[in-house]
Design an enzyme around this catalytic site. Structure first.
Site, PDB file in Angstrom:
ATOM      1  N   LEU A 125      49.743  34.093  40.617  1.00 35.83           N
ATOM      2  CA  LEU A 125      49.940  34.453  42.020  1.00 35.83           C
ATOM      3  C   LEU A 125      48.594  34.452  42.741  1.00 35.83           C
ATOM      4  O   LEU A 125      48.423  33.793  43.766  1.00 35.83           O
ATOM      5  CB  LEU A 125      50.595  35.844  42.081  1.00 35.83           C
ATOM      6  CG  LEU A 125      50.757  36.513  43.425  1.00 35.83           C
ATOM      7  CD1 LEU A 125      51.771  35.749  44.269  1.00 35.83           C
ATOM      8  CD2 LEU A 125      51.245  37.963  43.260  1.00 35.83           C
ATOM      9  N   GLU A 127      44.888  33.950  44.100  1.00 33.42           N
ATOM     10  CA  GLU A 127      44.017  32.791  44.321  1.00 33.42           C
ATOM     11  C   GLU A 127      42.661  33.291  44.776  1.00 33.42           C
ATOM     12  O   GLU A 127      42.521  34.464  45.176  1.00 33.42           O
ATOM     13  CB  GLU A 127      44.629  31.887  45.397  1.00 33.42           C
ATOM     14  CG  GLU A 127      45.976  31.336  44.983  1.00 33.42           C
ATOM     15  CD  GLU A 127      46.521  30.298  45.958  1.00 33.42           C
ATOM     16  OE1 GLU A 127      45.837  29.988  46.970  1.00 33.42           O
ATOM     17  OE2 GLU A 127      47.631  29.814  45.700  1.00 33.42           O
ATOM     18  N   ALA A 130      43.354  34.539  48.128  1.00 35.78           N
ATOM     19  CA  ALA A 130      44.627  35.248  48.319  1.00 35.78           C
ATOM     20  C   ALA A 130      44.798  36.250  47.183  1.00 35.78           C
ATOM     21  O   ALA A 130      45.312  35.916  46.118  1.00 35.78           O
ATOM     22  CB  ALA A 130      45.803  34.262  48.344  1.00 35.78           C
ATOM     23  N   GLY A 131      44.290  37.475  47.412  1.00 37.34           N
ATOM     24  CA  GLY A 131      44.389  38.535  46.411  1.00 37.34           C
ATOM     25  C   GLY A 131      45.420  39.544  46.856  1.00 37.34           C
ATOM     26  O   GLY A 131      46.625  39.338  46.675  1.00 37.34           O
ATOM     27  N   ILE A 157      44.114  34.733  35.973  1.00 35.95           N
ATOM     28  CA  ILE A 157      45.472  34.703  35.406  1.00 35.95           C
ATOM     29  C   ILE A 157      45.459  35.088  33.917  1.00 35.95           C
ATOM     30  O   ILE A 157      44.721  34.516  33.119  1.00 35.95           O
ATOM     31  CB  ILE A 157      46.128  33.314  35.631  1.00 35.95           C
ATOM     32  CG1 ILE A 157      46.016  32.931  37.119  1.00 35.95           C
ATOM     33  CG2 ILE A 157      47.579  33.336  35.155  1.00 35.95           C
ATOM     34  CD1 ILE A 157      46.544  33.972  38.107  1.00 35.95           C
ATOM     35  N   THR A 158      46.288  36.060  33.586  1.00 37.58           N
ATOM     36  CA  THR A 158      46.372  36.603  32.222  1.00 37.58           C
ATOM     37  C   THR A 158      47.296  35.744  31.371  1.00 37.58           C
ATOM     38  O   THR A 158      48.373  35.353  31.830  1.00 37.58           O
ATOM     39  CB  THR A 158      46.926  38.049  32.276  1.00 37.58           C
ATOM     40  OG1 THR A 158      46.125  38.816  33.168  1.00 37.58           O
ATOM     41  CG2 THR A 158      46.912  38.703  30.904  1.00 37.58           C
ATOM     42  N   GLY A 337      29.892  63.599  25.388  1.00 41.12           N
ATOM     43  CA  GLY A 337      28.449  63.624  25.599  1.00 41.12           C
ATOM     44  C   GLY A 337      27.838  62.236  25.408  1.00 41.12           C
ATOM     45  O   GLY A 337      28.499  61.217  25.654  1.00 41.12           O
ATOM     46  N   GLU A 361      47.772  44.109  39.772  1.00 40.47           N
ATOM     47  CA  GLU A 361      49.149  44.306  40.278  1.00 40.47           C
ATOM     48  C   GLU A 361      49.153  45.140  41.554  1.00 40.47           C
ATOM     49  O   GLU A 361      50.055  45.951  41.776  1.00 40.47           O
ATOM     50  CB  GLU A 361      50.031  44.963  39.220  1.00 40.47           C
ATOM     51  CG  GLU A 361      50.170  44.091  38.020  1.00 40.47           C
ATOM     52  CD  GLU A 361      51.599  43.789  37.641  1.00 40.47           C
ATOM     53  OE1 GLU A 361      52.521  44.083  38.416  1.00 40.47           O
ATOM     54  OE2 GLU A 361      51.774  43.221  36.570  1.00 40.47           O
TER      55      GLU A 361
END
Ligand SMILES: Cc1cc2nc3c(=O)[nH]c(=O)nc-3n(C[C@H](O)[C@H](O)[C@H](O)COP(=O)(O)OP(=O)(O)OC[C@H]3O[C@@H](n4cnc5c(N)ncnc54)[C@H](O)[C@@H]3O)c2cc1C
Length: 377
Positions: A125, A127, A130-131, A157-158, A337, A361
């Site tokens: 999806l 780009e 285009a996020g 892309i995963t 720590g 997502e």
């Protein structure tokens, strides 16, 4: 109202946690250090039926409900996020679009292979430009001679570039005001996959840039109706948010587990640090928030399973668990720590793996936009 998990859900939780504890935990640090994709673990998860949990049995899945799926993702993330996101992206983003919108022929072609874990699926999806504004997709798919000719670039892309990746479903502009989804099989000429991206966390998961250059995809690979891609991807993201929210709970629980154990072992001022009230309060806050987050996730999954509107609940669960997991890894590392700042301790990996839960997502800000809309604002 019933807060009791079913016997099947409890059994799945125990099975997945046992697998994660005995098989994933011993290699998680090494996979992370070497940024190595966990092929062997994916094969074992396939054997256990974890690669298609919510896909019906007739298509080769386990046919379980969304609550079960959320539980499994939670338990995997408790130990390792890279393994969990590999399953979650494959299931919610890669396989679901084909199950929800595919023709019977497409389902028969792809789902048995994907739900069995023989092949991995991805969803393209995002780009470069285009996020959050995913509807601003620039990738074009022009219909010509029985094919769609795809040109464009997808980012982050995963699961697209592993040796077992089978296909990616992409959004593309099939007209000026029209977005459609297309299934692009790996190996299609003109579909180029970049080397893996170097990341802060999720290092053992596969994340790539994808480039399409005059890539001819058969018309038959159009997913659902032409021009329905925008509505389809919004629906996919709603469901995917439940699994990322489950990751938030699992990661926070994992951070809590580590801090709880470390606080009993580490001695300062002549006693275990767990005896100091400041440390107890940090653990008490974590445990309380984790329980609240878990209920949000299960409720969103429960609504989905009952066919009720769940988009608002999923966005709320995703936002809350993103913020909660941030606080949890921070508090857990504080309890560790200086040792927590070294690679010798798993909390340093969980700390790095956390941030993306507030970005992927849909960022926290995007979740708030979805929630505000759901509230009628
Ligand atoms: C490891 C990893 C795996 C991923 N896997 C996938 C995948 O499998 N498939 C896929 O398609 N994508 C994937 N993504 C992409 C991910 O979904 C995007 O990174 C995410 O949606 C944000 O888009 P962006 O990175 O372009 O950020 P931007 O959209 O550029 O956002 C930058 C900042 O601006 C803020 N912002 C933007 N718009 C607004 C607004 N209107 N109001 C307020 N704030 C705003 C954002 O909240 C953010 O803080 C992955 C990303 C990563 C890092």
């Amino acid at each position: 109202m019933n807060f009791e998990p079913t016997d099947e859900q409890e059994l799945l939780r125990r099975t997945v946690y046992e697998f994660a504890r005995t098989r994933v935990a011993p290699v998680a640090q090494e996979l992370d250090r070497e940024a190595r994709f966990p092929y062997d673990l994916v094969a074992e998860m396939a054997e256990l039926g974890l690669m298609g949990i919510p896909i019906p049995e007739e298509y080769g899945g386990a046919g379980a409900d969304t609550v079960s799926y959320a539980i499994a993702i939670e338990e995997l993330t408790r130990i390792d996020s890279s393994v969990a996101i590999t399953v979650a992206a494959h299931t919610s983003l890669g396989t679901m679009p084909i199950y929800l919108f595919g023709s019977e022929e497409q389902k028969q072609e792809w789902l048995p292979r994907l739900a069995s874990g023989e092949g991995l699926a991805a969803f393209g999806l995002t780009e470069p430009d285009a996020g959050s504004d995913a509807g601003a997709t620039r990738t074009r798919a022009e219909q010509r001679d029985g094919s769609f000719i795809v040109n464009g670039t997808k980012m982050f892309i995963t699961n697209a570039g592993t040796e077992i990746s089978a296909c990616v479903t992409i959004t593309a502009r099939t007209g000026d005001d029209e977005i459609s989804n297309l299934i692009v099989p790996n190996g299609t000429p003109g579909y180029e996959i970049s080397p893996p991206l170097h990341k802060l966390g999720w290092r053992a998961s596969d994340t790539r840039e994808l480039v399409f250059k005059d890539c001819a995809v058969p018309e038959a690979n159009l997913l659902g109706r032409r021009g329905h891609g925008f509505a389809q991807f919004l629906e996919i993201l709603d469901g995917g948010r439940i699994s990322v929210a489950a990751m938030g709970v699992g990661l926070a629980q994992g951070a809590y587990d580590l801090a709880f154990a470390y606080a009993q072992e580490r001695q300062q001022f002549g006693k275990p640090i767990a005896r100091f009230q400041a440390v107890q309060f940090a653990l008490a806050d974590m445990a309380t928030e984790i329980e609240a987050g878990r209920q949000l996730v299960y409720r969103a999954a429960w609504l989905k399973d009952r066919g009720k509107p769940f988009a608002l609940a999923a966005a709320q669960a995703k936002l809350y668990t993103g913020l909660l997991s941030n606080r949890a890894v921070n508090a857990s590392l504080q309890i560790h720590g200086g040792y927590g700042f070294t690679d010798e301790f798993a909390i340093s990996r969980l700390y790095r793996d956390q941030k993306i839960l507030e970005i992927g997502e849909g960022t926290n800000e995007v979740q708030r936009m979805v929630i505000a809309k759901g509230l009628g604002l």
